[in-house]
Structure formats: C-alpha cells, structure tokens
Design a protein around this motif. Structure first.
Motif, PDB file in Angstrom:
ATOM      1  N   PRO A  26      31.918  14.730 -15.301  1.00  7.90           N
ATOM      2  CA  PRO A  26      33.267  14.646 -14.740  1.00  7.90           C
ATOM      3  C   PRO A  26      33.437  13.416 -13.871  1.00  7.90           C
ATOM      4  O   PRO A  26      32.510  12.997 -13.207  1.00  7.90           O
ATOM      5  CB  PRO A  26      33.376  15.921 -13.892  1.00  7.90           C
ATOM      6  CG  PRO A  26      31.972  16.243 -13.518  1.00  7.90           C
ATOM      7  CD  PRO A  26      31.114  15.753 -14.651  1.00  7.90           C
ATOM      8  N   LEU A  27      34.610  12.860 -13.882  1.00 10.56           N
ATOM      9  CA  LEU A  27      34.932  11.723 -13.035  1.00 10.56           C
ATOM     10  C   LEU A  27      35.936  12.156 -11.977  1.00 10.56           C
ATOM     11  O   LEU A  27      36.738  13.052 -12.201  1.00 10.56           O
ATOM     12  CB  LEU A  27      35.529  10.577 -13.861  1.00 10.56           C
ATOM     13  CG  LEU A  27      34.558   9.875 -14.799  1.00 10.56           C
ATOM     14  CD1 LEU A  27      35.306   8.863 -15.643  1.00 10.56           C
ATOM     15  CD2 LEU A  27      33.458   9.184 -14.028  1.00 10.56           C
ATOM     16  N   GLY A  28      35.878  11.490 -10.846  1.00 11.86           N
ATOM     17  CA  GLY A  28      36.798  11.800  -9.745  1.00 11.86           C
ATOM     18  C   GLY A  28      38.233  11.465 -10.104  1.00 11.86           C
ATOM     19  O   GLY A  28      38.536  10.934 -11.155  1.00 11.86           O
ATOM     20  N   LEU A  42      37.252   2.844 -19.162  1.00 11.78           N
ATOM     21  CA  LEU A  42      36.305   1.745 -19.357  1.00 11.78           C
ATOM     22  C   LEU A  42      35.022   1.981 -18.560  1.00 11.78           C
ATOM     23  O   LEU A  42      33.923   1.721 -19.044  1.00 11.78           O
ATOM     24  CB  LEU A  42      36.944   0.412 -18.957  1.00 11.78           C
ATOM     25  CG  LEU A  42      38.036  -0.092 -19.894  1.00 11.78           C
ATOM     26  CD1 LEU A  42      38.823  -1.216 -19.244  1.00 11.78           C
ATOM     27  CD2 LEU A  42      37.440  -0.536 -21.217  1.00 11.78           C
ATOM     28  N   TYR A  43      35.160   2.483 -17.333  1.00 11.94           N
ATOM     29  CA  TYR A  43      33.993   2.815 -16.514  1.00 11.94           C
ATOM     30  C   TYR A  43      33.147   3.882 -17.225  1.00 11.94           C
ATOM     31  O   TYR A  43      31.929   3.771 -17.292  1.00 11.94           O
ATOM     32  CB  TYR A  43      34.437   3.310 -15.136  1.00 11.94           C
ATOM     33  CG  TYR A  43      33.287   3.666 -14.225  1.00 11.94           C
ATOM     34  CD1 TYR A  43      32.742   2.721 -13.356  1.00 11.94           C
ATOM     35  CD2 TYR A  43      32.737   4.943 -14.236  1.00 11.94           C
ATOM     36  CE1 TYR A  43      31.679   3.042 -12.526  1.00 11.94           C
ATOM     37  CE2 TYR A  43      31.674   5.266 -13.409  1.00 11.94           C
ATOM     38  CZ  TYR A  43      31.149   4.315 -12.558  1.00 11.94           C
ATOM     39  OH  TYR A  43      30.091   4.636 -11.750  1.00 11.94           O
ATOM     40  N   ARG A  44      33.807   4.912 -17.751  1.00 10.04           N
ATOM     41  CA  ARG A  44      33.093   5.975 -18.448  1.00 10.04           C
ATOM     42  C   ARG A  44      32.294   5.412 -19.623  1.00 10.04           C
ATOM     43  O   ARG A  44      31.144   5.768 -19.840  1.00 10.04           O
ATOM     44  CB  ARG A  44      34.063   7.051 -18.946  1.00 10.04           C
ATOM     45  CG  ARG A  44      33.346   8.270 -19.572  1.00 10.04           C
ATOM     46  CD  ARG A  44      34.313   9.223 -20.243  1.00 10.04           C
ATOM     47  NE  ARG A  44      34.950   8.662 -21.419  1.00 10.04           N
ATOM     48  CZ  ARG A  44      34.366   8.537 -22.616  1.00 10.04           C
ATOM     49  NH1 ARG A  44      33.135   8.902 -22.804  1.00 10.04           N
ATOM     50  NH2 ARG A  44      35.031   8.026 -23.632  1.00 10.04           N
ATOM     51  N   ASN A 112      40.529  -3.760 -14.167  1.00 10.95           N
ATOM     52  CA  ASN A 112      40.816  -2.322 -14.208  1.00 10.95           C
ATOM     53  C   ASN A 112      39.589  -1.500 -13.814  1.00 10.95           C
ATOM     54  O   ASN A 112      39.709  -0.494 -13.112  1.00 10.95           O
ATOM     55  CB  ASN A 112      41.310  -1.908 -15.597  1.00 10.95           C
ATOM     56  CG  ASN A 112      42.706  -2.421 -15.879  1.00 10.95           C
ATOM     57  OD1 ASN A 112      43.463  -2.737 -14.972  1.00 10.95           O
ATOM     58  ND2 ASN A 112      43.051  -2.516 -17.144  1.00 10.95           N
ATOM     59  N   ILE A 113      38.418  -1.930 -14.259  1.00  7.14           N
ATOM     60  CA  ILE A 113      37.186  -1.240 -13.849  1.00  7.14           C
ATOM     61  C   ILE A 113      37.017  -1.358 -12.342  1.00  7.14           C
ATOM     62  O   ILE A 113      36.703  -0.377 -11.663  1.00  7.14           O
ATOM     63  CB  ILE A 113      35.961  -1.803 -14.596  1.00  7.14           C
ATOM     64  CG1 ILE A 113      35.998  -1.367 -16.061  1.00  7.14           C
ATOM     65  CG2 ILE A 113      34.658  -1.353 -13.933  1.00  7.14           C
ATOM     66  CD1 ILE A 113      34.919  -1.989 -16.931  1.00  7.14           C
TER      67      ILE A 113
END
Length: 136
Positions: A26-28, A42-44, A112-113
């Motif tokens: 999960p991401l915040g 993109l980070y994921r 964006n990242i």
C-alpha cells in the motif's frame, strides 16, 4: 556451475517476490502536489521495490543491496532542494544501486516522482511547552 544455478534461482525468487509485493504494497495518500497521482504510480513502478512504500529505504529489494537504499523521508533528504533531488533521480548515486533515470523517464515524470516523494514526509507539531505558573 552449482553457484551459478543458485544465483539464478535467487534472482528468479527475488523477481517473483518483488512483483507480488509491488502489487499489494500500500502507498500513502497523495497530497495536493501537481502530478501526485502520476508520481505515485511512477514511484510504485520504479522506486518502491528499493525505497519502500513509505520511502524509508526498506523495500523488498533493500536487504539485497549494499549500501542500502536511501531513506527518502530522512531529515538529510528532506533538506535537499528540489533541484538537488531531481539531479539524483536523473543521474543516480555513484557506487550504489541507484542508477539514473534520465534515459527511462522524462523530465516531467521525474518531477512527478519528486512531487510524490515530497508527500511522504509528514511533519508533526511539537507539543507546546506549558510555562509553570508562579505559586500563590
């Protein structure tokens, strides 16, 4: 030959673990930063497996890397300017697993990242100190 086979098995297992964890990690919540949603995705895809969902350098691959991935929510990283961090994202960090992304990601994608990374840092207000009242 036996060592080579084991290395192949470890690489295969690592990729299977990473692909499984990357989908369910999960991401915040994304803040009001422009490009935050695209930055999150993109980070994921590109960063989570090393830096972790919360950017603490504890992703699924982190234990396999020396030196360990950077903690993106540390005071040292948080103090860096956007220009400094964009250069790190574009060019990488020498003698680490952090390779530059300038050939794979556009300048907008890197921004964006960074916008998403900035949402990972959460500052807390310090409790206000109460001044003791003078006696009766």
């Amino acid at each position: 030959m036996n060592r080579l086979v084991w290395m192949g098995v470890l690489v295969l297992l690592n990729s299977l673990i990473i692909s499984g964890l990357g989908l369910s990690y999960p991401l915040g919540t994304v803040g009001e930063q422009p490009g935050g949603e695209q930055g999150r995705e993109l980070y994921r895809i590109h960063c989570l497996e090393c830096h972790g969902a919360e950017g603490r350098g504890d992703g699924p691959r982190a234990a396999l890397l020396a030196p360990r991935p950077g903690n993106l929510v540390s005071a040292a990283i948080s103090a860096k300017t956007d220009a400094e961090l964009l250069e790190i994202i574009a060019e990488g960090v020498p003698r680490t697993a952090m390779s530059g992304w300038s050939h794979q990601l556009s300048a907008d994608e890197r921004r964006n990242i960074l916008a998403f990374i900035r949402t990972l840092v959460h500052f807390q207000e310090l409790p206000s100190a109460q001044v003791p009242s003078s006696g009766p």
